[in-house]
Design a protein around this motif. Sequence first.
Motif, PDB file in Angstrom:
ATOM      1  N   VAL A   1     -11.817   7.301  -5.420  1.00 44.78           N
ATOM      2  CA  VAL A   1     -11.298   6.954  -4.095  1.00 44.78           C
ATOM      3  C   VAL A   1     -12.490   6.494  -3.275  1.00 44.78           C
TER       4      VAL A   1
ATOM      5  N   THR B   1      -3.954   1.080  -3.812  1.00 45.24           N
ATOM      6  CA  THR B   1      -4.117   1.847  -5.050  1.00 45.24           C
ATOM      7  C   THR B   1      -3.218   1.357  -6.175  1.00 45.24           C
ATOM      8  N   ASP B   2      -3.663   1.619  -7.402  1.00 47.37           N
ATOM      9  CA  ASP B   2      -2.811   1.418  -8.564  1.00 47.37           C
ATOM     10  C   ASP B   2      -2.085   2.707  -8.933  1.00 47.37           C
ATOM     11  N   ARG B   3      -2.353   3.782  -8.179  1.00 49.06           N
ATOM     12  CA  ARG B   3      -1.750   5.107  -8.368  1.00 49.06           C
ATOM     13  C   ARG B   3      -2.081   5.719  -9.731  1.00 49.06           C
TER      14      ARG B   3
ATOM     15  N   LEU C   1      -1.259  10.236  -5.876  1.00 50.31           N
ATOM     16  CA  LEU C   1      -2.682  10.023  -6.134  1.00 50.31           C
ATOM     17  C   LEU C   1      -3.284  11.074  -7.066  1.00 50.31           C
TER      18      LEU C   1
ATOM     19  N   SER D   1       0.816  -1.217   0.000  1.00 48.15           N
ATOM     20  CA  SER D   1       0.000   0.000   0.000  1.00 48.15           C
ATOM     21  C   SER D   1       0.846   1.260   0.000  1.00 48.15           C
TER      22      SER D   1
ATOM     23  N   MET E   1      -3.505   3.729   1.594  1.00 52.19           N
ATOM     24  CA  MET E   1      -4.291   3.648   0.373  1.00 52.19           C
ATOM     25  C   MET E   1      -3.889   2.385  -0.366  1.00 52.19           C
TER      26      MET E   1
ATOM     27  N   THR F   1      -5.849   5.029 -11.376  1.00 52.93           N
ATOM     28  CA  THR F   1      -7.285   5.180 -11.564  1.00 52.93           C
ATOM     29  C   THR F   1      -8.115   4.954 -10.312  1.00 52.93           C
ATOM     30  N   PHE F   2      -7.598   4.223  -9.327  1.00 54.06           N
ATOM     31  CA  PHE F   2      -8.420   3.795  -8.200  1.00 54.06           C
ATOM     32  C   PHE F   2      -7.609   3.776  -6.916  1.00 54.06           C
ATOM     33  N   ALA F   3      -8.284   4.122  -5.814  1.00 51.74           N
ATOM     34  CA  ALA F   3      -7.661   4.039  -4.492  1.00 51.74           C
ATOM     35  C   ALA F   3      -8.723   3.712  -3.450  1.00 51.74           C
ATOM     36  N   TRP F   4      -8.336   2.948  -2.449  1.00 54.87           N
ATOM     37  CA  TRP F   4      -9.204   2.579  -1.338  1.00 54.87           C
ATOM     38  C   TRP F   4      -8.531   3.034  -0.060  1.00 54.87           C
TER      39      TRP F   4
ATOM     40  N   VAL G   1      -6.109  10.299  -9.820  1.00 51.88           N
ATOM     41  CA  VAL G   1      -6.911   9.115  -9.505  1.00 51.88           C
ATOM     42  C   VAL G   1      -8.381   9.513  -9.533  1.00 51.88           C
TER      43      VAL G   1
END
Length: 149
Positions: A110, A68-70, A104, A48, A66, A72-75, A107
């Motif tokens: 989130v 994340t793929d850095r 980020l 992460s 986070m 398109t998407f982050a959790w 992105v």
Amino acid sequence: MKWTGPDGFEADDSTELVDVDVVHGFLSTSYWAEGIPREVVARSIAGSLNLGVYGADGAMVAFARMVTDRATFAWLADVFVVPEQRGHGLGRFVVSTLLEHPDLKGVRRVMLATADAHELYRSYGFGDLEDPSRMMIIRRDAAELYGTA
């Protein structure tokens, strides 16, 4: 990368500085990760984008990460402030700093899950899912995965 926070606290995104024992100690008693094994916490940190907050003595007092793929998407996950350091604005500091992290930028989505801090996260721009019926989940029992109760 380092950021200066309230009352002399400092945030750092170096994974090497994260005190896995502090994170595990908090998460293993949390409502969302109760009983999680230390080795699982260590793997989650390794995969992460992490932000630890440290006191003048170097002790970690807050954390967020986070997944994340850095691109398109982050959790946003595992946000906490150790109980003895609450009241310094560190929860807001760790969340806002992580949300503004340079890795980020751009992105598009989130997400997070919370049982009790909806209004706090709304203040950062989080909202309800427009169509929750589009979301799906595979849920595995922690006792089966980790051999815990």
